[in-house]
Scaffold this motif. Structure first.
Motif, PDB file in Angstrom:
ATOM      1  N   ASN A  25      -8.192  -3.235   0.481  1.00 55.26           N
ATOM      2  CA  ASN A  25      -7.088  -3.296   1.506  1.00 55.26           C
ATOM      3  C   ASN A  25      -7.759  -3.157   3.070  1.00 55.26           C
ATOM      4  OD1 ASN A  25      -5.533   0.127   2.364  1.00 55.26           O
ATOM      5  ND2 ASN A  25      -4.544  -2.104   2.573  1.00 55.26           N
ATOM      6  N   GLY A  26      -6.398  -3.113   4.019  1.00 57.82           N
ATOM      7  CA  GLY A  26      -7.134  -2.916   5.115  1.00 57.82           C
ATOM      8  C   GLY A  26      -7.437  -4.041   5.901  1.00 57.82           C
ATOM      9  N   GLY A  27      -6.065  -4.104   7.424  1.00 56.78           N
ATOM     10  CA  GLY A  27      -6.023  -4.842   8.241  1.00 56.78           C
ATOM     11  C   GLY A  27      -5.473  -6.314   7.896  1.00 56.78           C
ATOM     12  N   PHE A  31       5.142  -3.002   8.378  1.00 54.78           N
ATOM     13  CA  PHE A  31       6.754  -2.524   8.787  1.00 54.78           C
ATOM     14  C   PHE A  31       7.387  -3.041   9.451  1.00 54.78           C
ATOM     15  CE2 PHE A  31       3.435   1.467   9.756  1.00 54.78           C
ATOM     16  CZ  PHE A  31       3.569   1.809   8.064  1.00 54.78           C
ATOM     17  N   ASN A  66      -5.223  10.169  -5.216  1.00 54.09           N
ATOM     18  CA  ASN A  66      -5.248   9.217  -3.475  1.00 54.09           C
ATOM     19  C   ASN A  66      -6.621  10.489  -3.793  1.00 54.09           C
ATOM     20  OD1 ASN A  66      -4.958  10.485  -1.089  1.00 54.09           O
ATOM     21  ND2 ASN A  66      -3.528   9.427  -0.931  1.00 54.09           N
ATOM     22  N   ARG A 110     -12.072   0.822   5.647  1.00 52.40           N
ATOM     23  CA  ARG A 110     -12.794   1.902   7.176  1.00 52.40           C
ATOM     24  C   ARG A 110     -13.176   3.326   6.558  1.00 52.40           C
ATOM     25  NH1 ARG A 110      -7.520  -0.059   8.712  1.00 52.40           N
ATOM     26  NH2 ARG A 110      -7.235  -1.873   9.811  1.00 52.40           N
ATOM     27  N   TYR A 142       7.087   5.757   3.777  1.00 56.36           N
ATOM     28  CA  TYR A 142       7.236   4.572   4.726  1.00 56.36           C
ATOM     29  C   TYR A 142       7.429   3.423   2.864  1.00 56.36           C
ATOM     30  CZ  TYR A 142       6.369   3.491   9.278  1.00 56.36           C
ATOM     31  OH  TYR A 142       6.545   4.250  10.622  1.00 56.36           O
ATOM     32  N   TYR A 153      -7.111   3.753  12.059  1.00 58.61           N
ATOM     33  CA  TYR A 153      -6.514   2.884  11.784  1.00 58.61           C
ATOM     34  C   TYR A 153      -5.786   1.449  11.845  1.00 58.61           C
ATOM     35  CZ  TYR A 153      -4.084   5.494   7.861  1.00 58.61           C
ATOM     36  OH  TYR A 153      -3.795   6.653   7.086  1.00 58.61           O
ATOM     37  N   LYS A 191      -7.764   4.967  -4.998  1.00 59.13           N
ATOM     38  CA  LYS A 191      -6.716   4.892  -3.916  1.00 59.13           C
ATOM     39  C   LYS A 191      -8.116   5.350  -2.815  1.00 59.13           C
ATOM     40  CE  LYS A 191      -4.813   2.729  -0.285  1.00 59.13           C
ATOM     41  NZ  LYS A 191      -4.674   4.064   1.245  1.00 59.13           N
ATOM     42  N   GLY A 198      -0.478  -2.538   4.362  1.00 58.87           N
ATOM     43  CA  GLY A 198      -0.079  -1.742   5.195  1.00 58.87           C
ATOM     44  C   GLY A 198       1.103  -1.303   5.798  1.00 58.87           C
ATOM     45  N   GLN A 199       0.547  -1.043   7.000  1.00 59.06           N
ATOM     46  CA  GLN A 199       0.907  -2.341   8.062  1.00 59.06           C
ATOM     47  C   GLN A 199       1.373  -2.812   8.748  1.00 59.06           C
ATOM     48  OE1 GLN A 199      -1.538   1.416  11.089  1.00 59.06           O
ATOM     49  NE2 GLN A 199      -2.571   0.461   9.697  1.00 59.06           N
ATOM     50  N   ALA A 254       1.092  -0.679  -0.071  1.00 61.59           N
ATOM     51  CA  ALA A 254      -0.558   0.286   0.325  1.00 61.59           C
ATOM     52  C   ALA A 254       1.051   1.197  -0.012  1.00 61.59           C
ATOM     53  CB  ALA A 254      -0.935  -0.449   1.250  1.00 61.59           C
ATOM     54  N   PRO A 255       0.470   2.531  -0.359  1.00 55.66           N
ATOM     55  CA  PRO A 255       1.439   3.303  -0.690  1.00 55.66           C
ATOM     56  C   PRO A 255       1.599   3.819   1.216  1.00 55.66           C
ATOM     57  CG  PRO A 255      -1.193   3.966  -1.691  1.00 55.66           C
ATOM     58  CD  PRO A 255      -0.641   2.707  -1.540  1.00 55.66           C
ATOM     59  N   GLU A 306       4.521   7.112  -2.690  1.00 55.15           N
ATOM     60  CA  GLU A 306       4.088   7.946  -0.947  1.00 55.15           C
ATOM     61  C   GLU A 306       3.225   8.903  -2.323  1.00 55.15           C
ATOM     62  OE1 GLU A 306       7.838   8.856   2.343  1.00 55.15           O
ATOM     63  OE2 GLU A 306       8.520   8.430   0.312  1.00 55.15           O
ATOM     64  N   PHE A 307       2.135   8.901  -1.436  1.00 52.70           N
ATOM     65  CA  PHE A 307       1.417   9.975  -2.267  1.00 52.70           C
ATOM     66  C   PHE A 307       2.162  11.790  -2.447  1.00 52.70           C
ATOM     67  CE2 PHE A 307      -1.125  12.688   1.372  1.00 52.70           C
ATOM     68  CZ  PHE A 307       0.094  12.821   1.925  1.00 52.70           C
ATOM     69  N   HIS A 341      -9.754   1.157   1.315  1.00 53.86           N
ATOM     70  CA  HIS A 341      -9.337   0.904   2.538  1.00 53.86           C
ATOM     71  C   HIS A 341     -10.278   0.772   2.775  1.00 53.86           C
ATOM     72  CE1 HIS A 341      -7.350   2.603   5.648  1.00 53.86           C
ATOM     73  NE2 HIS A 341      -8.161   1.207   5.762  1.00 53.86           N
TER      74      HIS A 341
HETATM   75  C1  LIG Z   1       2.174   5.964   7.828  1.00 49.89           C
HETATM   76  C2  LIG Z   1       1.032   5.375   7.146  1.00 49.89           C
HETATM   77  C3  LIG Z   1       1.257   6.909   5.897  1.00 49.89           C
HETATM   78  C4  LIG Z   1       0.794   6.132   4.791  1.00 49.89           C
HETATM   79  N1  LIG Z   1       0.382   6.788   3.587  1.00 49.89           N
HETATM   80  C5  LIG Z   1      -0.606   6.921   3.205  1.00 49.89           C
HETATM   81  C6  LIG Z   1       0.008   7.587   1.455  1.00 49.89           C
HETATM   82  O1  LIG Z   1       0.620   8.588   1.254  1.00 49.89           O
HETATM   83  N2  LIG Z   1      -1.297   7.222   0.279  1.00 49.89           N
HETATM   84  C7  LIG Z   1      -2.573   6.359   0.774  1.00 49.89           C
HETATM   85  O2  LIG Z   1      -3.340   6.309   0.202  1.00 49.89           O
HETATM   86  N3  LIG Z   1      -2.405   6.157   1.827  1.00 49.89           N
HETATM   87  C8  LIG Z   1      -1.838   5.786   2.955  1.00 49.89           C
HETATM   88  N4  LIG Z   1      -1.576   5.659   3.472  1.00 49.89           N
HETATM   89  C9  LIG Z   1      -3.128   4.298   4.202  1.00 49.89           C
HETATM   90  C10 LIG Z   1      -2.737   2.987   4.144  1.00 49.89           C
HETATM   91  O3  LIG Z   1      -2.097   2.881   2.511  1.00 49.89           O
HETATM   92  C11 LIG Z   1      -3.808   2.337   3.767  1.00 49.89           C
HETATM   93  O4  LIG Z   1      -4.941   2.552   3.058  1.00 49.89           O
HETATM   94  C12 LIG Z   1      -4.069   1.888   5.529  1.00 49.89           C
HETATM   95  O5  LIG Z   1      -3.075   1.483   6.176  1.00 49.89           O
HETATM   96  C13 LIG Z   1      -4.772   0.319   5.468  1.00 49.89           C
HETATM   97  O6  LIG Z   1      -4.373  -0.326   5.374  1.00 49.89           O
HETATM   98  P1  LIG Z   1      -3.344  -1.454   6.485  1.00 49.89           P
HETATM   99  O7  LIG Z   1      -4.831  -1.449   7.621  1.00 49.89           O
HETATM  100  O8  LIG Z   1      -2.386  -2.980   5.709  1.00 49.89           O
HETATM  101  O9  LIG Z   1      -2.242  -0.734   7.392  1.00 49.89           O
HETATM  102  C14 LIG Z   1      -0.717   5.778   5.237  1.00 49.89           C
HETATM  103  C15 LIG Z   1      -1.206   4.689   6.035  1.00 49.89           C
HETATM  104  C16 LIG Z   1      -0.067   4.682   7.532  1.00 49.89           C
HETATM  105  C17 LIG Z   1      -0.059   3.981   8.661  1.00 49.89           C
END
Ligand SMILES: Cc1cc2nc3c(=O)[nH]c(=O)nc-3n(C[C@H](O)[C@H](O)[C@H](O)COP(=O)(O)O)c2cc1C
Length: 317
Positions: free
Chosen positions: A202-204, A228, A100, A173, A22, A179, A142, A224-225, A17-18, A43-44, A171
């Motif tokens: 996407n999400g979780g 890490f 975005n 949510r 990160y 998040y 997205k 996404g997260q 995920a963007p 990243e956006f 996403h």
């Molecule tokens: C630190 C961080 C930065 C993020 N930056 C962006 C971003 O630049 N563009 C975007 O579309 N979503 C961004 N997101 C959202 C993630 O792409 C993703 O939709 C969100 O974390 C949910 O997915 P996850 O539950 O797998 O983390 C960001 C999320 C986090 C935690």
């Protein structure tokens, strides 16, 4: 790159995920090293910024050829600046452009960018149409379930599809949800029944098999997260690795970050990743207090090999 990119790419589509701060070039390359078949998104990056100050922001969008297919994510609300941004992305050789419409940050929402576009479906569709007709790159969006519920998710996405979107990623949510609340994928399964273009969830997602289990009728998922400190999440075999087995890739991450951003910035930015890499291992707290002070690549190598040696010794006792 043709507009059928998202339709033709093998399914399920699995990607990073963007994530601002990160998903930079170094981390994208690291995730692709684990699984070369994933897609990644930058990243956006501000469309207005690319329009007015191309040089600085182009730097943020730099990528390594091995990352392909890599998608540039752009945010904004102005057709003219989006078109300039699209030209920059074309020149740079991106495989697609993602708009975005999900970022919840106060600054972004106040400027009516990101998730604020969920409240402006006309403008959202106009931006998609402007890009769809002014670039040969495929256009994706997205976004989130909605503002505080998923009530207008289906009409909103159908509108984007009619405007020329080639893929949508949701996403699961709402804007109002942080998040860490459980994502609601059932809305995505329903949405998919109403779209002809690929839909990613996407999400979780907590593991590779969790993503596969969540797929249902969707075309893929982004993580996404949970990436890490764990790019190995993209390993379809879900092998469990020791810190020693992880060492080479972590060092590669540091090397690529330093190569991409210079020693000072690269070393500063790798620290948060190092903390994530040691999360959950025995003695993590003590290691973290060392890793936050690493100063250069040698320091990183030394600290990590000490950690590996200590962990190996503990195993042998
Ligand atoms: C630190 C961080 C930065 C993020 N930056 C962006 C971003 O630049 N563009 C975007 O579309 N979503 C961004 N997101 C959202 C993630 O792409 C993703 O939709 C969100 O974390 C949910 O997915 P996850 O539950 O797998 O983390 C960001 C999320 C986090 C935690």
């Amino acid at each position: 790159m043709n507009k059928n990119f998202w339709k033709n790419i093998p399914k399920p589509i699995i990607g990073l995920a963007p994530m601002d701060g990160y998903s930079d070039s170094a981390f994208r390359r690291i995730c692709k090293t684990v699984n070369p078949n994933i897609i990644t998104v930058t990243e956006f990056t501000s469309a207005d910024g690319l329009h007015h100050n191309r040089k600085i922001l182009k730097q943020k969008l730099q990528f390594h050829p091995s990352e392909q297919p890599v998608i540039a994510q752009i945010f904004g609300k102005n057709e003219e600046t989006f078109i300039t941004a699209a030209k920059v992305c074309e020149e740079m050789g991106f495989s697609g452009i993602d708009i975005n419409m999900g970022c919840p940050s106060k600054k972004v929402v106040k400027s009516e960018h990101g998730v604020a576009l969920r409240k402006k479906p006309d403008l959202a569709a106009k931006l998609v149409e402007a890009l769809a007709t002014n670039t040969h790159l495929p256009i994706s969006v997205k976004t989130r379930l909605g503002w505080s519920n998923a009530d207008n998710l289906i009409p909103f996405c159908k509108r984007l599809e009619s405007a020329g979107a080639n893929m949508i990623c949701i996403h699961a949510r709402t804007y109002k949800e942080p998040y860490n609340v459980p994502a609601q994928w059932e809305h995505l399964y329903e949405l998919k029944e109403h779209l002809n273009i690929p839909l990613l969830g996407n999400g979780g997602v907590t593991s590779y098999s969790d993503g596969i289990n969540k797929l249902n009728n969707l075309d893929g998922f982004l993580i996404g997260q949970a990436t890490f400190g764990n790019p190995w999440i993209f390993d379809p075999l879900e092998r469990k690795l020791s810190m020693t087995e992880k060492y080479d890739l972590i060092i590669k991450h540091a090397e690529w970050l330093i190569e991409h951003k210079g020693e000072q910035v690269g070393t500063r930015e790798i620290r948060k990743h190092l903390l994530a890499y040691v999360k959950g291992i025995p003695g993590a707290r003590q290691y973290r207090s060392k890793l936050v002070y690493v100063n250069d690549l040698n320091d990183i190598k030394h600290s990590l090999s000490t950690i590996c040696n200590e962990l190996e010794c503990q195993l042998q006792v």
